[in-house]
Design a protein around this motif. Structure first.
Motif, PDB file in Angstrom:
ATOM      1  N   LEU A   1      96.709 -92.946 -38.050  1.00 21.66           N
ATOM      2  CA  LEU A   1      97.310 -91.932 -38.912  1.00 21.66           C
ATOM      3  C   LEU A   1      98.222 -91.007 -38.108  1.00 21.66           C
ATOM      4  O   LEU A   1      99.346 -90.702 -38.532  1.00 21.66           O
ATOM      5  CB  LEU A   1      96.225 -91.108 -39.604  1.00 21.66           C
TER       6      LEU A   1
ATOM      7  N   SER B   1     101.454 -92.633 -37.257  1.00 21.65           N
ATOM      8  CA  SER B   1     102.330 -92.875 -38.409  1.00 21.65           C
ATOM      9  C   SER B   1     103.256 -91.697 -38.697  1.00 21.65           C
ATOM     10  O   SER B   1     104.226 -91.832 -39.436  1.00 21.65           O
ATOM     11  CB  SER B   1     101.489 -93.169 -39.657  1.00 21.65           C
TER      12      SER B   1
ATOM     13  N   ILE C   1     102.262 -89.020 -40.305  1.00 22.70           N
ATOM     14  CA  ILE C   1     101.850 -88.409 -41.570  1.00 22.70           C
ATOM     15  C   ILE C   1     101.457 -86.943 -41.408  1.00 22.70           C
ATOM     16  O   ILE C   1     101.662 -86.134 -42.306  1.00 22.70           O
ATOM     17  CB  ILE C   1     100.716 -89.215 -42.239  1.00 22.70           C
ATOM     18  N   PHE C   2     100.914 -86.584 -40.252  1.00 21.99           N
ATOM     19  CA  PHE C   2     100.461 -85.204 -40.064  1.00 21.99           C
ATOM     20  C   PHE C   2     101.623 -84.212 -40.085  1.00 21.99           C
ATOM     21  O   PHE C   2     101.442 -83.047 -40.410  1.00 21.99           O
ATOM     22  CB  PHE C   2      99.656 -85.060 -38.774  1.00 21.99           C
ATOM     23  N   GLU C   3     102.825 -84.677 -39.741  1.00 22.73           N
ATOM     24  CA  GLU C   3     103.994 -83.802 -39.787  1.00 22.73           C
ATOM     25  C   GLU C   3     104.487 -83.592 -41.221  1.00 22.73           C
ATOM     26  O   GLU C   3     105.264 -82.688 -41.485  1.00 22.73           O
ATOM     27  CB  GLU C   3     105.133 -84.376 -38.930  1.00 22.73           C
ATOM     28  N   ARG C   4     104.063 -84.454 -42.155  1.00 18.16           N
ATOM     29  CA  ARG C   4     104.549 -84.373 -43.538  1.00 18.16           C
ATOM     30  C   ARG C   4     103.536 -83.776 -44.513  1.00 18.16           C
ATOM     31  O   ARG C   4     103.838 -83.646 -45.688  1.00 18.16           O
ATOM     32  CB  ARG C   4     104.933 -85.775 -44.014  1.00 18.16           C
ATOM     33  N   VAL C   5     102.354 -83.426 -44.063  1.00 14.37           N
ATOM     34  CA  VAL C   5     101.329 -82.924 -44.975  1.00 14.37           C
ATOM     35  C   VAL C   5     101.627 -81.492 -45.404  1.00 14.37           C
ATOM     36  O   VAL C   5     102.344 -80.756 -44.733  1.00 14.37           O
ATOM     37  CB  VAL C   5      99.911 -82.989 -44.354  1.00 14.37           C
TER      38      VAL C   5
END
Length: 81
Positions: free
Chosen positions: A32, A35, A37-41
């Motif tokens: 994760l 990927s 994703i943590f920058e887009r949460v």
């Protein structure tokens, strides 16, 4: 205080989870992170677009409607039901 309690709970659960399961969980966490994703949460204080959801009785509510009633708290979680 909450942070310490959560850390204690994390440590206690880690003792009860089999090592192979912990390894799978760690690999999933790493995938994760890789990927991006943590920058887009959604983060605290972010403005999000309006959306509609159904309540437990099936009635539709929009975020804009809820905002007119007062502050809105959105809790995001995952789980298996």
């Amino acid at each position: 205080m909450l942070k310490e309690k959560l850390e204690a709970m994390k440590a206690a659960s880690a003792e009860q989870i089999p090592p192979e399961t912990l390894a799978i969980m760690q690999q999933a966490k790493e995938r994760l992170a890789a990927s991006g994703i943590f920058e887009r949460v959604i983060k605290v204080g972010d403005t999000i677009p309006d959306f509609n959801l159904a309540d437990a009785q099936g009635r539709q509510f929009g975020l804009a409607e809820l905002r007119r009633m007062g502050p809105v708290l959105i809790s995001l979680y995952r789980g298996v039901w």
